[in-house]
Design a protein around this motif. Sequence first.
Motif, PDB file in Angstrom:
ATOM      1  N   VAL A   1       4.992  -6.472  -4.304  1.00 15.34           N
ATOM      2  CA  VAL A   1       5.836  -5.312  -4.600  1.00 15.34           C
ATOM      3  C   VAL A   1       6.525  -5.525  -5.954  1.00 15.34           C
ATOM      4  N   PRO A   2       6.447  -4.575  -6.876  1.00 15.68           N
ATOM      5  CA  PRO A   2       7.204  -4.705  -8.127  1.00 15.68           C
ATOM      6  C   PRO A   2       8.691  -4.937  -7.833  1.00 15.68           C
ATOM      7  N   MET A   3       9.337  -5.743  -8.668  1.00 13.97           N
ATOM      8  CA  MET A   3      10.687  -6.194  -8.338  1.00 13.97           C
ATOM      9  C   MET A   3      11.577  -6.213  -9.563  1.00 13.97           C
ATOM     10  N   VAL A   4      12.863  -5.850  -9.333  1.00 16.74           N
ATOM     11  CA  VAL A   4      13.937  -6.086 -10.289  1.00 16.74           C
ATOM     12  C   VAL A   4      14.982  -6.926  -9.577  1.00 16.74           C
ATOM     13  N   THR A   5      15.295  -8.096 -10.136  1.00 17.20           N
ATOM     14  CA  THR A   5      16.279  -8.963  -9.508  1.00 17.20           C
ATOM     15  C   THR A   5      16.873  -9.880 -10.563  1.00 17.20           C
ATOM     16  N   THR A   6      17.804 -10.726 -10.136  1.00 18.48           N
ATOM     17  CA  THR A   6      18.488 -11.621 -11.063  1.00 18.48           C
ATOM     18  C   THR A   6      17.795 -12.975 -11.122  1.00 18.48           C
ATOM     19  N   ARG A   7      17.930 -13.617 -12.270  1.00 24.26           N
ATOM     20  CA  ARG A   7      17.273 -14.911 -12.495  1.00 24.26           C
ATOM     21  C   ARG A   7      18.141 -16.015 -11.893  1.00 24.26           C
ATOM     22  N   CYS A   8      17.879 -16.345 -10.647  1.00 24.21           N
ATOM     23  CA  CYS A   8      18.651 -17.365  -9.949  1.00 24.21           C
ATOM     24  C   CYS A   8      17.809 -17.900  -8.799  1.00 24.21           C
ATOM     25  N   GLY A   9      18.287 -18.989  -8.191  1.00 27.79           N
ATOM     26  CA  GLY A   9      17.613 -19.533  -7.023  1.00 27.79           C
ATOM     27  C   GLY A   9      16.183 -19.915  -7.303  1.00 27.79           C
ATOM     28  N   GLU A  10      15.296 -19.507  -6.416  1.00 28.97           N
ATOM     29  CA  GLU A  10      13.879 -19.876  -6.520  1.00 28.97           C
ATOM     30  C   GLU A  10      13.194 -19.222  -7.712  1.00 28.97           C
TER      31      GLU A  10
ATOM     32  N   HIS B   1       0.866  -1.177   0.000  1.00 27.90           N
ATOM     33  CA  HIS B   1       0.000   0.000   0.000  1.00 27.90           C
ATOM     34  C   HIS B   1       0.897   1.219   0.000  1.00 27.90           C
ATOM     35  N   ARG B   2       1.283   1.634  -1.195  1.00 27.24           N
ATOM     36  CA  ARG B   2       2.186   2.769  -1.298  1.00 27.24           C
ATOM     37  C   ARG B   2       1.421   4.058  -1.071  1.00 27.24           C
ATOM     38  N   PRO B   3       1.882   4.883  -0.118  1.00 31.99           N
ATOM     39  CA  PRO B   3       1.210   6.175   0.080  1.00 31.99           C
ATOM     40  C   PRO B   3       1.405   7.082  -1.123  1.00 31.99           C
ATOM     41  N   ALA B   4       0.458   7.968  -1.328  1.00 27.90           N
ATOM     42  CA  ALA B   4       0.548   8.889  -2.465  1.00 27.90           C
ATOM     43  C   ALA B   4       1.768   9.791  -2.322  1.00 27.90           C
ATOM     44  N   GLY B   5       2.443  10.033  -3.424  1.00 24.69           N
ATOM     45  CA  GLY B   5       3.608  10.910  -3.384  1.00 24.69           C
ATOM     46  C   GLY B   5       4.358  10.839  -4.694  1.00 24.69           C
TER      47      GLY B   5
ATOM     48  N   ILE C   1       9.818   7.688  -7.361  1.00 26.66           N
ATOM     49  CA  ILE C   1       9.890   6.236  -7.233  1.00 26.66           C
ATOM     50  C   ILE C   1      10.736   5.895  -6.008  1.00 26.66           C
ATOM     51  N   GLY C   2      10.177   5.107  -5.114  1.00 26.36           N
ATOM     52  CA  GLY C   2      10.902   4.643  -3.939  1.00 26.36           C
ATOM     53  C   GLY C   2      11.407   3.224  -4.159  1.00 26.36           C
ATOM     54  N   ILE C   3      12.730   3.027  -4.059  1.00 32.48           N
ATOM     55  CA  ILE C   3      13.367   1.728  -4.269  1.00 32.48           C
ATOM     56  C   ILE C   3      13.895   1.232  -2.931  1.00 32.48           C
ATOM     57  N   PHE C   4      13.659  -0.042  -2.642  1.00 32.42           N
ATOM     58  CA  PHE C   4      14.067  -0.604  -1.350  1.00 32.42           C
ATOM     59  C   PHE C   4      14.827  -1.902  -1.559  1.00 32.42           C
ATOM     60  N   SER C   5      15.873  -2.106  -0.743  1.00 29.79           N
ATOM     61  CA  SER C   5      16.606  -3.365  -0.714  1.00 29.79           C
ATOM     62  C   SER C   5      17.007  -3.663   0.725  1.00 29.79           C
TER      63      SER C   5
ATOM     64  N   LEU D   1       8.765  -2.212   2.807  1.00 30.28           N
ATOM     65  CA  LEU D   1       8.354  -2.863   1.561  1.00 30.28           C
ATOM     66  C   LEU D   1       6.979  -2.389   1.113  1.00 30.28           C
ATOM     67  N   ARG D   2       6.042  -2.347   2.025  1.00 35.80           N
ATOM     68  CA  ARG D   2       4.670  -1.983   1.674  1.00 35.80           C
ATOM     69  C   ARG D   2       4.594  -0.563   1.140  1.00 35.80           C
ATOM     70  N   ALA D   3       5.532   0.284   1.574  1.00 31.84           N
ATOM     71  CA  ALA D   3       5.510   1.684   1.147  1.00 31.84           C
ATOM     72  C   ALA D   3       6.412   1.945  -0.054  1.00 31.84           C
ATOM     73  N   SER D   4       7.032   0.893  -0.605  1.00 28.85           N
ATOM     74  CA  SER D   4       7.986   1.069  -1.697  1.00 28.85           C
ATOM     75  C   SER D   4       7.324   0.843  -3.053  1.00 28.85           C
TER      76      SER D   4
END
Length: 391
Positions: free
Chosen positions: A311-320, A200-204, A207-211, A284-287
């Motif tokens: 949460v929308p995600m950018v990551t590498t194709r590995c593991g699970e 639930h991203r608050p209005a604003g 782009i907020g990116i989280f890791s 995460l919920r706010a990102s």
Amino acid sequence: MADPAVHIATSRFAPHGGGLERWTGELATALGDRGLRPVVYACEDPVDPRQHRGRPFEIVDVASLRAPWEAPLHAAGLERRLFEQERSRLSFACLRTELGKRLGAGPAVVLSTFATTVGFTAHLVTEALGLPHVPLLAGTDFTRGFRNKIDRLALLEVCRAARVVVGKSTEQVRELRRHLPGTAFEVIETSVEPPGRRRHRPAGPGIGIFSDGGFSFKKGTGVLLDAFAALRAGGVDARLTVCGTDQGGQEDYWAARRRRAEQEAGPTVCFPGPLDRAQIVDRLRASDIYASATLGEGSSAARALALCLGVPMVTTRCGELADEAPPGHLRLVPVADAPGFHEALRTLAGDLLGGRLRIDDTAVDGFRRRFAPDREWAAWAGLLRKVAADG
């Protein structure tokens, strides 16, 4: 038949340590809740008993029991390779002795949590005591151990002698089966307890990116920092938060990278240090985007949590995610493809800002079922009961 004892050999055991350490405590608790009798053996670093009061299982501090024997080694100033060889002799002897003290008449199985490190010691101990061994493949076992000329031999020996090898992903198991056709494998992915509420991203603006991968070579944090800088240089109003600690031995490098990022990006970067799970969920919920340029995973609890929150995600194709046909809000790039990661982050940010991105709620529901804790713990309990019963 009596409930089996499960002797869990792990390198280190601290409640606020890395993901593998937290997972080990969760596994032992879940096995105890299901009637098995877990004992955890911390073989590398000493255990602080104050951090483990109230644990519903026994913890054996093998590292401290080894300490009086290795004092002369420290005094001798041995070259690192020789020191580690002598320490491995002590680790084997101490673990064999402590585990042997706890063997009763009932069934027992030994589970190790990292095949190329403590798993090799556990392999030697189970060989000496005639016990079944179930090694768990850590992410680094596969992404580093399986792919270098020294650890690869140890990994293959441990797996070849094991009763069953548990992989965290089909990626691991698929590759190892090619080399070990006679070995039994199971895949049990890491679970997460998804919060009842989703993203639930608050209005604003922007782009907020989280890791939450911390600052680490193997997590690709430098590539993430570079991609964020490129995003801002391209005119995107973006903010970045990276929580977690520095990988050991790399502290000076990451301190310098943080200072440089703060000088260049000011308040648009935030490095809050380690956060607890509730704080991570809130972030995460706010990102807008969860990002990880990791070089490899077994099965990432951090990514699973983001997937279960939608949460929308950018990551590498590995593991699970190595074999995943990703929904539209998940962008996968090849491992170690820095330009590809930059481009995926840029296009996902553009899709979000342009209103072109939709969360695939059906896929999110599927992730929540796939990574459910009951599914993971039931699989572990069932497997360990069967291995112990077969003797």
